[in-house]
Design a protein around this motif. Sequence first.
Motif, PDB file in Angstrom:
ATOM      1  N   ASN A  90       0.850  -1.177   0.000  1.00  0.00           N
ATOM      2  CA  ASN A  90       0.000   0.000   0.000  1.00  0.00           C
ATOM      3  C   ASN A  90       0.893   1.238   0.000  1.00  0.00           C
ATOM      4  N   SER A  91       0.323   2.366  -0.349  1.00  0.00           N
ATOM      5  CA  SER A  91       1.108   3.603  -0.394  1.00  0.00           C
ATOM      6  C   SER A  91       1.461   4.120   1.000  1.00  0.00           C
ATOM      7  N   ASP A  92       0.627   3.801   1.985  1.00  0.00           N
ATOM      8  CA  ASP A  92       0.802   4.382   3.326  1.00  0.00           C
ATOM      9  C   ASP A  92       1.521   3.442   4.283  1.00  0.00           C
ATOM     10  N   ILE A  93       2.639   2.898   3.816  1.00  0.00           N
ATOM     11  CA  ILE A  93       3.466   1.982   4.603  1.00  0.00           C
ATOM     12  C   ILE A  93       4.783   2.670   4.959  1.00  0.00           C
ATOM     13  N   VAL A  94       5.258   2.413   6.166  1.00  0.00           N
ATOM     14  CA  VAL A  94       6.568   2.916   6.590  1.00  0.00           C
ATOM     15  C   VAL A  94       7.436   1.720   6.968  1.00  0.00           C
ATOM     16  N   ILE A  95       8.609   1.616   6.330  1.00  0.00           N
ATOM     17  CA  ILE A  95       9.578   0.561   6.630  1.00  0.00           C
ATOM     18  C   ILE A  95      10.647   1.142   7.536  1.00  0.00           C
ATOM     19  N   MET A  96      10.993   0.422   8.572  1.00  0.00           N
ATOM     20  CA  MET A  96      11.908   0.958   9.577  1.00  0.00           C
ATOM     21  C   MET A  96      13.357   1.016   9.087  1.00  0.00           C
ATOM     22  N   ASP A  97      13.791  -0.030   8.368  1.00  0.00           N
ATOM     23  CA  ASP A  97      15.201  -0.120   8.010  1.00  0.00           C
ATOM     24  C   ASP A  97      15.375  -1.057   6.823  1.00  0.00           C
ATOM     25  N   GLU A  98      16.373  -0.823   6.001  1.00  0.00           N
ATOM     26  CA  GLU A  98      16.634  -1.698   4.862  1.00  0.00           C
ATOM     27  C   GLU A  98      16.919  -3.130   5.306  1.00  0.00           C
ATOM     28  N   LYS A  99      17.532  -3.281   6.474  1.00  0.00           N
ATOM     29  CA  LYS A  99      17.830  -4.619   6.984  1.00  0.00           C
ATOM     30  C   LYS A  99      16.557  -5.443   7.161  1.00  0.00           C
ATOM     31  N   ASP A 100      15.452  -4.772   7.492  1.00  0.00           N
ATOM     32  CA  ASP A 100      14.176  -5.478   7.647  1.00  0.00           C
ATOM     33  C   ASP A 100      13.718  -6.058   6.316  1.00  0.00           C
ATOM     34  N   LEU A 101      13.869  -5.270   5.266  1.00  0.00           N
ATOM     35  CA  LEU A 101      13.463  -5.738   3.944  1.00  0.00           C
ATOM     36  C   LEU A 101      14.342  -6.905   3.485  1.00  0.00           C
ATOM     37  N   ILE A 102      15.618  -6.838   3.802  1.00  0.00           N
ATOM     38  CA  ILE A 102      16.539  -7.922   3.451  1.00  0.00           C
ATOM     39  C   ILE A 102      16.133  -9.219   4.153  1.00  0.00           C
ATOM     40  N   LYS A 103      15.711  -9.123   5.415  1.00  0.00           N
ATOM     41  CA  LYS A 103      15.264 -10.305   6.151  1.00  0.00           C
ATOM     42  C   LYS A 103      14.034 -10.930   5.490  1.00  0.00           C
ATOM     43  N   LEU A 104      13.158 -10.098   4.959  1.00  0.00           N
ATOM     44  CA  LEU A 104      11.971 -10.615   4.272  1.00  0.00           C
ATOM     45  C   LEU A 104      12.360 -11.299   2.960  1.00  0.00           C
ATOM     46  N   PHE A 105      13.284 -10.701   2.230  1.00  0.00           N
ATOM     47  CA  PHE A 105      13.769 -11.322   0.996  1.00  0.00           C
ATOM     48  C   PHE A 105      14.452 -12.660   1.294  1.00  0.00           C
ATOM     49  N   ASP A 106      15.214 -12.717   2.383  1.00  0.00           N
ATOM     50  CA  ASP A 106      15.900 -13.963   2.760  1.00  0.00           C
ATOM     51  C   ASP A 106      14.897 -15.079   3.041  1.00  0.00           C
ATOM     52  N   ALA A 107      13.782 -14.734   3.692  1.00  0.00           N
ATOM     53  CA  ALA A 107      12.747 -15.733   3.973  1.00  0.00           C
ATOM     54  C   ALA A 107      12.120 -16.246   2.678  1.00  0.00           C
ATOM     55  N   LEU A 108      11.939 -15.356   1.713  1.00  0.00           N
ATOM     56  CA  LEU A 108      11.307 -15.728   0.449  1.00  0.00           C
ATOM     57  C   LEU A 108      12.168 -16.696  -0.364  1.00  0.00           C
ATOM     58  N   LYS A 109      13.462 -16.734  -0.081  1.00  0.00           N
ATOM     59  CA  LYS A 109      14.369 -17.620  -0.812  1.00  0.00           C
ATOM     60  C   LYS A 109      14.136 -19.091  -0.494  1.00  0.00           C
ATOM     61  N   GLN A 110      13.500 -19.391   0.629  1.00  0.00           N
ATOM     62  CA  GLN A 110      13.300 -20.775   1.035  1.00  0.00           C
ATOM     63  C   GLN A 110      12.232 -21.440   0.160  1.00  0.00           C
ATOM     64  N   ASP A 111      12.535 -22.607  -0.332  1.00  0.00           N
ATOM     65  CA  ASP A 111      11.664 -23.294  -1.291  1.00  0.00           C
ATOM     66  C   ASP A 111      10.264 -23.570  -0.755  1.00  0.00           C
TER      67      ASP A 111
END
Length: 285
Positions: A90-111
């Motif tokens: 959504n447009s009205d989202i606030v992300i705290m830190d880039e490291k948080d987004l990286i953790k989400l991408f890392d989880a998505l890598k799991q088959d």
Amino acid sequence: MKNCFLIVNCNDYKSTKHLINNIKNYKCIDEILIVDSASKSDEKELLNKLIDENIDVLFLDENLGYSHAINEGSGYLISKFKKCNLVISNSDIVIMDEKDLIKLFDALKQDSIGLVGPQVMELGTFSRGCKLPSPLKDSFLNIFARKFTLKDKMLLYKDDLYEATYSSVDVINTCFFLISSELLERINFMDENVFLYYEDYILGKKVKNIGKLLVVVNEVKVKHLYSISVDKIIKEIDKLKLLYKSQFYFHTTYNDTDWFEKMCLKCSASISIFLARVISIVKKL
């Protein structure tokens, strides 16, 4: 594989610009796409000013709902990159830190994992995961517990589920989630038959049906500001009608719903709308 950030916008340039400023320097993001669902002309002019080397805007002629915007945007990115990881927001989202987004991408890598989400801070509480409701359970909640704690007890998981690094749930909040383009194509994209509500239930059902997990990454938290409230755009009664239309579609399309369950859904929806009308009249007295 490219990491793409897709923002769905509708007359909310201020929030979209804030989110862009929040993430535009994140090295883990290769492309940012704003999908605009038929905003006003002055908003479109402002959005055009956001276009940059890795920021693009896709303008839609009509607002056909959140799912439609996601499909149009993801289709655009797939045609450009073939395969990519998608952050849908959504447009009205606030992300705290880039490291948080990286953790989400890392989880998505799991088959085994198909859909990834954070804990979402909204309206003074945390939205994490919930269970898929049965038709009869939804019918009961329509009348007796739509806005009360009983709904939480029936559909939400206990707090101790979220003590692990990842928590497997039936449904995650679709205001912000991650999915690969390959999986999105495999489940035939988002279901555009709902304009509003139940997108999260439908997506959860489709992902689970192909044997993939939906997980909440518990140490990652984002804020959902609700800058453009549905309450401001759609009247309460009309909002309820949309809710129950989507609810009926979900259960009759994705669950093996019999005639009794269909009757219960329709009757409970009618009763709920009637009670809402009565409450509205009383408040005006």
